[in-house]
Design a protein around this motif. Structure first.
Motif, mmCIF file in Angstrom:
data_model
loop_
_atom_site.group_PDB
_atom_site.id
_atom_site.type_symbol
_atom_site.label_atom_id
_atom_site.label_comp_id
_atom_site.label_asym_id
_atom_site.label_seq_id
_atom_site.Cartn_x
_atom_site.Cartn_y
_atom_site.Cartn_z
ATOM 1 N N ASP A 95 0.804 -1.218 0.000
ATOM 2 C CA ASP A 95 0.000 0.000 0.000
ATOM 3 C C ASP A 95 0.837 1.269 0.000
ATOM 4 O OD1 ASP A 95 -2.275 -1.479 -0.196
ATOM 5 O OD2 ASP A 95 -2.872 -1.292 1.900
ATOM 6 N N VAL A 97 2.412 2.029 -2.587
ATOM 7 C CA VAL A 97 2.240 2.482 -3.970
ATOM 8 C C VAL A 97 0.776 2.859 -4.188
ATOM 9 C CG1 VAL A 97 4.106 0.983 -4.757
ATOM 10 C CG2 VAL A 97 1.759 0.179 -4.940
ATOM 11 N N SER A 98 0.547 3.807 -5.076
ATOM 12 C CA SER A 98 -0.820 4.273 -5.318
ATOM 13 C C SER A 98 -1.490 3.535 -6.469
ATOM 14 C CB SER A 98 -0.829 5.777 -5.596
ATOM 15 O OG SER A 98 0.045 6.076 -6.675
ATOM 16 N N ASN A 99 -0.680 2.967 -7.348
ATOM 17 C CA ASN A 99 -1.195 2.285 -8.529
ATOM 18 C C ASN A 99 -0.703 0.836 -8.513
ATOM 19 O OD1 ASN A 99 -1.377 1.218 -11.179
ATOM 20 N ND2 ASN A 99 -1.414 3.281 -12.046
ATOM 21 N N PRO A 100 -1.605 -0.141 -8.701
ATOM 22 C CA PRO A 100 -1.160 -1.541 -8.656
ATOM 23 C C PRO A 100 -0.100 -1.878 -9.698
ATOM 24 C CG PRO A 100 -3.498 -1.395 -9.271
ATOM 25 C CD PRO A 100 -3.058 -0.026 -8.885
ATOM 26 N N GLY A 101 -0.065 -1.140 -10.788
ATOM 27 C CA GLY A 101 0.951 -1.376 -11.814
ATOM 28 C C GLY A 101 2.366 -1.151 -11.304
ATOM 29 N N GLU A 102 2.490 -0.328 -10.259
ATOM 30 C CA GLU A 102 3.806 -0.061 -9.678
ATOM 31 C C GLU A 102 4.365 -1.277 -8.932
ATOM 32 O OE1 GLU A 102 4.094 3.785 -7.573
ATOM 33 O OE2 GLU A 102 2.109 4.185 -8.400
ATOM 34 N N ASP A 104 4.610 -4.150 -10.296
ATOM 35 C CA ASP A 104 5.322 -4.950 -11.281
ATOM 36 C C ASP A 104 6.820 -4.878 -10.977
ATOM 37 O OD1 ASP A 104 5.793 -6.548 -13.463
ATOM 38 O OD2 ASP A 104 5.792 -4.898 -14.896
ATOM 39 N N GLU A 130 -4.844 -2.865 0.423
ATOM 40 C CA GLU A 130 -5.665 -2.345 -0.676
ATOM 41 C C GLU A 130 -5.211 -2.886 -2.020
ATOM 42 O OE1 GLU A 130 -7.030 1.937 -2.599
ATOM 43 O OE2 GLU A 130 -5.965 1.902 -0.690
ATOM 44 N N GLN A 131 -3.892 -2.981 -2.213
ATOM 45 C CA GLN A 131 -3.346 -3.407 -3.501
ATOM 46 C C GLN A 131 -3.245 -4.936 -3.571
ATOM 47 O OE1 GLN A 131 -3.257 -1.259 -5.675
ATOM 48 N NE2 GLN A 131 -2.875 0.710 -4.725
#
Length: 200
Positions: A95, A97-102, A104, A130-131
Motif C-alpha cells: 500500500d 504504492v498508489s497504482n497496482p501497476g507499480e 510490477d 488495498e493493492q
C-alpha cells in the motif's frame, strides 16, 4: 450496494423456483482426514509444485526467507510481525504504492495465510491490503500459516474462511500453472512462479 450485490439481487428477483440448500453432512462425514496434518500438508505442497517449511522453535523467520530467496531484491510484506518476530527483510509494503501497476517487478511478497488445507495444499489468503495485485504480480510468494490453522479438507476450510473488510479472498495452491493442448506446462502464467508456505 456493490455491482456484485446488484447482480445477485437481480438474479434473486428473477428466480421463480427456489430450492433448499443441500445437506452436506453425509459428505462431510466421509471427507478425508489425516493423522499428521503437518506432514500431509508438506507432502501435498511438494506435489502441487510448491514448498513447505516448518519454522523451528527460536528460528528467525527473516533468515529463513532470506535463505530461501537470496536473490530477491524488491520484497513486499503484507505482515508486520509473526509470533513476536518483526518482518525486517522486506523493502516495502504494497500500500506504499498508489497504482497496482507499480507492483510490477516485485521479486517476493510475504503474505499471511489464514487457513491451510491438507488435502490439496491450498492456502486461504484474505485481502488485508488495498493493492491485492501483489498476490498475483509478485514473482514469488511466501505464505505464513499457523500450524494450528491447518484443516483436513475443503469442507472444514469453508467453515473457517472470511473475506474481511475488503470483501475478497482467494485460495492459492502452489505456484500458478497452466498447460495447453500440447501438454506443455507453464509456471507463473497467472500468478507467482514460486510459492513457499512457512508453517509457524
Amino acid at each position: 450496494m456493490s455491482s456484485r450485490e446488484d447482480i445477485l439481487e437481480s438474479i434473486r428477483s428473477h428466480t421463480r423456483m427456489r430450492y433448499e440448500k443441500p445437506d452436506y453432512a453425509p459428505l462431510e462425514q466421509e471427507a478425508l482426514t489425516y493423522a499428521d496434518k503437518v506432514a500431509q500438508f508438506c507432502s501435498v505442497m511438494q506435489l502441487v509444485g510448491g514448498k513447505a517449511v516448518v519454522l523451528s522453535e527460536g528460528e528467525d523467520i527473516n533468515e529463513v526467507i532470506t535463505r530461501l530467496y537470496p536473490d530477491a531484491g524488491r520484497i513486499a510484506t503484507c505482515v508486520d510481525e509473526v509470533k513476536g518476530q518483526a518482518i525486517t527483510c522486506a523493502t516495502f509494503r504494497p500500500d506504499d504504492v498508489s497504482n497496482p501497476g507499480e507492483l510490477d517487478g516485485t521479486d517476493l511478497a510475504i503474505v499471511q495465510g489464514r487457513v491451510g488445507v491438507c488435502e490439496n495444499g491450498a492456502v486461504w489468503v484474505q485481502q488485508d491490503v488495498e493493492q491485492r495485485a501483489v498476490y498475483f504480480i509478485s514473482e514469488a510468494l511466501v505464505l505464513l500459516v499457523d500450524k494450528s490453522r491447518l484443516v483436513n479438507n475443503m469442507h472444514e476450510a469453508y467453515k473457517c474462511i472470511d473475506t474481511g473488510s475488503y470483501g475478497y479472498g482467494v485460495f492459492i495452491s502452489g505456484p500458478s500453472k497452466t498447460a495447453d493442448i500440447e501438454q506443455a506446462l507453464v509456471m507463473g502464467a497467472h500468478g507467482a512462479r514460486d510459492v513457499t508456505v512457512i508453517l509457524i
